[in-house]
Write a protein that holds these residues in place. Structure first.
Motif, PDB file in Angstrom:
ATOM      1  N   THR B  71      46.662  40.142  44.519  1.00  0.00           N
ATOM      2  CA  THR B  71      45.471  39.693  45.695  1.00  0.00           C
ATOM      3  C   THR B  71      44.256  40.379  45.157  1.00  0.00           C
ATOM      4  O   THR B  71      43.113  39.794  45.739  1.00  0.00           O
ATOM      5  CB  THR B  71      46.130  40.502  46.870  1.00  0.00           C
ATOM      6  N   GLU B  72      44.467  41.498  44.695  1.00  0.00           N
ATOM      7  CA  GLU B  72      43.160  42.413  44.340  1.00  0.00           C
ATOM      8  C   GLU B  72      42.061  41.843  43.057  1.00  0.00           C
ATOM      9  O   GLU B  72      40.993  42.001  43.079  1.00  0.00           O
ATOM     10  CB  GLU B  72      43.269  43.874  43.900  1.00  0.00           C
ATOM     11  N   ASP B  73      42.643  41.104  42.249  1.00  0.00           N
ATOM     12  CA  ASP B  73      41.907  40.724  40.901  1.00  0.00           C
ATOM     13  C   ASP B  73      41.826  39.432  40.842  1.00  0.00           C
ATOM     14  O   ASP B  73      42.714  38.726  41.064  1.00  0.00           O
ATOM     15  CB  ASP B  73      42.816  41.513  39.660  1.00  0.00           C
ATOM     16  N   PHE B  74      40.768  38.899  40.394  1.00  0.00           N
ATOM     17  CA  PHE B  74      40.559  37.683  40.089  1.00  0.00           C
ATOM     18  C   PHE B  74      39.573  37.510  38.978  1.00  0.00           C
ATOM     19  O   PHE B  74      38.187  37.145  39.108  1.00  0.00           O
ATOM     20  CB  PHE B  74      39.775  37.001  41.357  1.00  0.00           C
ATOM     21  N   PRO B  75      39.702  37.594  37.656  1.00  0.00           N
ATOM     22  CA  PRO B  75      39.103  37.550  36.455  1.00  0.00           C
ATOM     23  C   PRO B  75      38.657  36.032  36.092  1.00  0.00           C
ATOM     24  O   PRO B  75      39.439  35.014  36.325  1.00  0.00           O
ATOM     25  CB  PRO B  75      39.918  38.074  35.387  1.00  0.00           C
TER      26      PRO B  75
END
Lengths: 116, 111
Positions: B71-75
């Motif tokens: 949920t936290e990361d979106f590279p």
């Protein structure tokens, strides 16, 4: 596809005066949201004000207010008592009310200069 | 509460190189977005995600890839960088029916 048009690439205002930035949009939907974002030289995108299309009352946030004309698909931003810190790029943005993705469509922006 | 953070702040790439722009949010938002902003223009959507494991293309996805394992990361991945990818990249996140919160941006130059 929805489009957002800001017809004023640049505007200027004297400190303490009032200025209005224009925005029009094109959509076939009845449920949507409209936003004005401010982008100072720091590049940070800052939300200024939000308007829900189902609300007839124009949104107001301190010195910032909007004139929302749903039938005309117009969403102008009025800045009262302009301050030097108001100098920035201002972007109008549209978001559909339903659909789940909440994607924003941005106009090209208006550069506001505040003269002392 | 840091909001949306992006790294790096600046980067210069040579044509053909690859890199990953990192984006993290600590607001437990389901929706995350990548935009690019070219000089004198508004933001254009590259990719977005409505939750972990779900991504979709935006207006200008060519030359980019994304993943959303948490949920936290979106590279955002750039493969074979081209001069046309010189831009400022913004990551944003949104909870249901709230405004989008933007990161500080990454200025990328491809030479």
């Amino acid at each position: 596809a929805q489009t957002v048009t800001q017809s004023q690439p640049e505007m200027s205002v004297q400190e303490a005066e009032t200025v209005t930035l224009s925005c029009t949009y094109d959509t076939s939907e009845s449920d949507y949201y409209l936003f004005w974002y401010k982008q100072p030289p720091s590049r940070q995108m800052i939300l200024v004000i939000r308007q829900e299309a189902y609300k007839q009352q124009n949104a107001t946030e301190n010195r910032f207010s909007v004139n929302f004309q749903k039938a005309a698909k117009s969403f102008s931003l009025k800045i009262s008592d302009s301050q030097l810190g108001d100098a920035a790029m201002y972007f109008c943005a549209y978001r559909p009310g339903q659909g789940g993705s909440e994607k924003l469509v941005f106009g090209k922006g208006t550069k506001l200069t505040v003269n002392p | 509460n840091a909001g949306v953070t992006q790294t790096p702040k600046f980067r210069i790439l040579k044509i053909g190189q690859s890199m990953t722009l990192q984006c993290t949010q600590d607001m437990n938002h389901n929706y995350m977005y990548w935009y690019r902003q070219d000089p004198g223009m508004g933001l254009k959507l590259i990719y977005y995600s409505v939750g972990a494991g779900i991504t979709d293309k935006g207006e200008v996805p060519n030359g980019y890839n994304v993943s959303r394992s948490t949920t936290e990361d979106f590279p955002l991945r750039l493969e074979l960088a081209a001069p046309s990818q010189t831009s400022v990249y913004f990551c944003a996140s949104s909870g249901s029916y709230n405004e989008q919160f933007f990161g500080p941006g990454t200025r990328l130059t491809v030479l």
